[in-house]
Motif scaffolding. Structure first.
Motif, mmCIF file in Angstrom:
data_model
loop_
_atom_site.group_PDB
_atom_site.id
_atom_site.type_symbol
_atom_site.label_atom_id
_atom_site.label_comp_id
_atom_site.label_asym_id
_atom_site.label_seq_id
_atom_site.Cartn_x
_atom_site.Cartn_y
_atom_site.Cartn_z
ATOM 1 N N TYR A 32 0.872 -1.101 0.002
ATOM 2 C CA TYR A 32 -0.113 0.117 -0.046
ATOM 3 C C TYR A 32 0.748 1.226 0.097
ATOM 4 O O TYR A 32 0.229 2.597 -0.400
ATOM 5 C CB TYR A 32 -0.951 -0.021 0.991
ATOM 6 C CG TYR A 32 -2.175 -0.899 0.794
ATOM 7 C CD1 TYR A 32 -2.968 -0.664 -0.238
ATOM 8 C CD2 TYR A 32 -2.398 -1.997 1.908
ATOM 9 C CE1 TYR A 32 -4.038 -1.469 -0.342
ATOM 10 C CE2 TYR A 32 -3.426 -2.802 1.543
ATOM 11 C CZ TYR A 32 -4.442 -2.317 0.459
ATOM 12 O OH TYR A 32 -5.464 -3.406 0.178
ATOM 13 N N ILE A 37 -5.355 3.062 -3.855
ATOM 14 C CA ILE A 37 -6.501 2.432 -3.866
ATOM 15 C C ILE A 37 -7.617 3.276 -4.624
ATOM 16 O O ILE A 37 -7.891 4.406 -4.365
ATOM 17 C CB ILE A 37 -6.940 2.105 -2.348
ATOM 18 C CG1 ILE A 37 -6.286 1.211 -1.618
ATOM 19 C CG2 ILE A 37 -8.443 1.634 -2.448
ATOM 20 C CD1 ILE A 37 -6.823 0.947 -0.149
ATOM 21 N N SER A 61 -7.654 5.738 4.759
ATOM 22 C CA SER A 61 -6.245 5.713 4.319
ATOM 23 C C SER A 61 -5.213 6.128 5.562
ATOM 24 O O SER A 61 -4.137 5.585 5.747
ATOM 25 C CB SER A 61 -6.031 6.933 3.386
ATOM 26 O OG SER A 61 -4.621 7.324 3.135
ATOM 27 N N ILE A 64 -4.786 2.494 7.179
ATOM 28 C CA ILE A 64 -4.217 1.245 6.383
ATOM 29 C C ILE A 64 -2.746 1.336 6.349
ATOM 30 O O ILE A 64 -2.214 2.483 6.009
ATOM 31 C CB ILE A 64 -4.725 1.289 4.930
ATOM 32 C CG1 ILE A 64 -6.125 1.355 4.814
ATOM 33 C CG2 ILE A 64 -4.039 0.238 4.023
ATOM 34 C CD1 ILE A 64 -6.694 1.631 3.348
ATOM 35 N N PRO A 68 -1.939 4.744 1.627
ATOM 36 C CA PRO A 68 -2.268 4.929 0.170
ATOM 37 C C PRO A 68 -3.218 5.918 0.098
ATOM 38 O O PRO A 68 -4.182 6.239 0.936
ATOM 39 C CB PRO A 68 -2.764 3.534 -0.146
ATOM 40 C CG PRO A 68 -3.716 2.922 0.839
ATOM 41 C CD PRO A 68 -2.660 3.281 1.933
ATOM 42 N N SER A 96 -6.239 -3.257 -4.562
ATOM 43 C CA SER A 96 -5.928 -1.829 -4.984
ATOM 44 C C SER A 96 -7.397 -1.174 -5.462
ATOM 45 O O SER A 96 -7.339 -0.141 -5.567
ATOM 46 C CB SER A 96 -4.951 -1.726 -6.146
ATOM 47 O OG SER A 96 -5.434 -2.658 -7.162
ATOM 48 N N ARG A 283 -4.127 -8.492 3.250
ATOM 49 C CA ARG A 283 -4.536 -7.338 2.653
ATOM 50 C C ARG A 283 -6.074 -6.874 3.157
ATOM 51 O O ARG A 283 -6.555 -5.775 3.527
ATOM 52 C CB ARG A 283 -4.496 -6.951 1.407
ATOM 53 C CG ARG A 283 -3.107 -7.025 1.025
ATOM 54 C CD ARG A 283 -2.555 -6.934 -0.377
ATOM 55 N NE ARG A 283 -1.430 -7.201 -0.791
ATOM 56 C CZ ARG A 283 -0.946 -7.644 -1.990
ATOM 57 N NH1 ARG A 283 -1.596 -7.528 -3.021
ATOM 58 N NH2 ARG A 283 0.457 -7.921 -2.128
#
Length: 344
Positions: A32, A37, A61, A64, A68, A96, A283
């Motif tokens: 990431y 994403i 974000s 994570i 990303p 993604s 993930r």
């Protein structure tokens, strides 16, 4: 020449294998930190689902690993089913890409007479935020309904949009299954037109989400003492609606209970965030954990409260169980629901 070609093929294969091994060994944070994403929203920009997605994105974000960038991409159509079908079949599954789903996407495959190329069990759910419950409210007279029996016997004219909408279907089920005395007047284009109809005396009230009554004109009605709740549709009583009769209090038989449960479970799904079914497990776990942290972030909760939306959330694991329950509904129950709805 043949020997050279063989050695060249072996070398290429070795490079491919090394690359695949390297990718598989890549940590979640490494992946990431190198990949954005794309969050596909199955509705047009500016709507409530789009609002939830864009509000959630920076908080997701934040938690994570690798932080990303999350790029929101709107892909409206077919009540969110275009995005849902792509999520299940063609979206990259490396982590993604994620997408928002609509509540009805969990039940449309069962209730629609048309082919629906989506099954909520076949994707991996990250979480949902913004649980909803429906209510029936009256304006301006207080109906004085404190028991479910009084609510069912209370005669009201309700404004509604169309026969496929929840603001029509829920009162319809009250009449058909519980002996309610609600007169439904469909054909209004939206919230504003329904509010005008109620103010003009064309209708006594309407059905709608509880959160809807906490903002705009309806909130002003409530503050002025003109909005009175008659009935709530909830698997569990809403904490802000103590004393308001719950439709479940009137249900006496198992079949009716299963019908209402099938119809009401999607209310608790809120705004759903999901990933392709083949996403790597590490993930997916990271996205689910980040979602919970984002949903519990004080900044996110404050943004939800300012918008009048519910900040309560459902985990991805809970959503997988809900998908299994809904899609596992006995055909006889589904057929009864379809008959009731089509009779509208």
């Amino acid at each position: 020449m043949k020997i050279n070609a063989i050695w060249k093929a072996i070398a290429v294969a070795s490079l491919v294998l090394a690359g695949a091994t390297s990718t598989q060994a890549q940590s979640v944070e490494e992946f990431y930190s190198q990949n954005d994403i794309t969050m596909v929203v199955g509705t047009a920009a500016g709507g409530s689902t789009d609002f939830f997605a864009r509000t959630m994105a920076p908080y997701l974000s934040k938690y994570i690993p690798g932080n990303p960038d999350i790029i929101v991409q709107n892909k409206p159509g077919a009540g969110g089913l275009i995005a849902a079908a792509e999520l299940q079949t063609t979206m990259p599954s490396d982590g993604s890409y994620i997408a928002t789903l609509q509540r009805n996407n969990f039940t449309d495959p069962l209730l629609s007479d048309e082919r629906v190329d989506f099954d909520a069990r076949e994707v991996k759910h990250i979480g949902s935020v913004g649980k909803e419950i429906y209510v029936i409210f009256q304006y301006p007279d207080d109906p004085g309904t404190t028991t479910v029996e009084e609510a069912l016997n209370h005669e009201m004219v309700l404004a509604a949009t169309g026969s496929g909408s929840a603001n029509y279907t829920y009162p319809l089920l009250v009449n058909a299954l519980l002996g309610g005395k609600l007169k439904l007047v469909p054909g209004y284009s939206g919230n504003e037109e329904q509010a005008l109809a109620i103010e003009r005396g064309e209708a006594d009230g309407r059905a709608g989400t509880y959160s809807m009554t906490q903002r705009g004109q309806l909130k002003q009605w409530q503050e002025d003492g003109k909005l009175h709740y008659v009935l709530q549709f909830a698997l569990e009583d809403h904490p802000d609606l103590a004393g308001v009769p719950n439709v479940f209090d009137a249900i006496k038989d198992d079949e009716t209970r299963r019908i209402f449960r099938f119809m009401l479970i999607p209310q608790g799904l809120g705004r759903i965030f999901s990933a392709p079914g083949d996403i790597p497990e590490d993930r997916l776990a990271a996205l689910r954990e980040a979602f919970v942290q984002a949903a519990e972030d004080p900044g996110f909760i404050a943004e939800m409260e300012r918008s009048g939306a519910e900040a309560e959330y459902t985990t991805g694991e809970e959503l997988q169980e809900i998908a299994e329950e809904l899609m596992g509904t006995p055909p006889a129950i589904v057929d009864r629901i379809k008959t009731l709805i089509s009779g509208s």
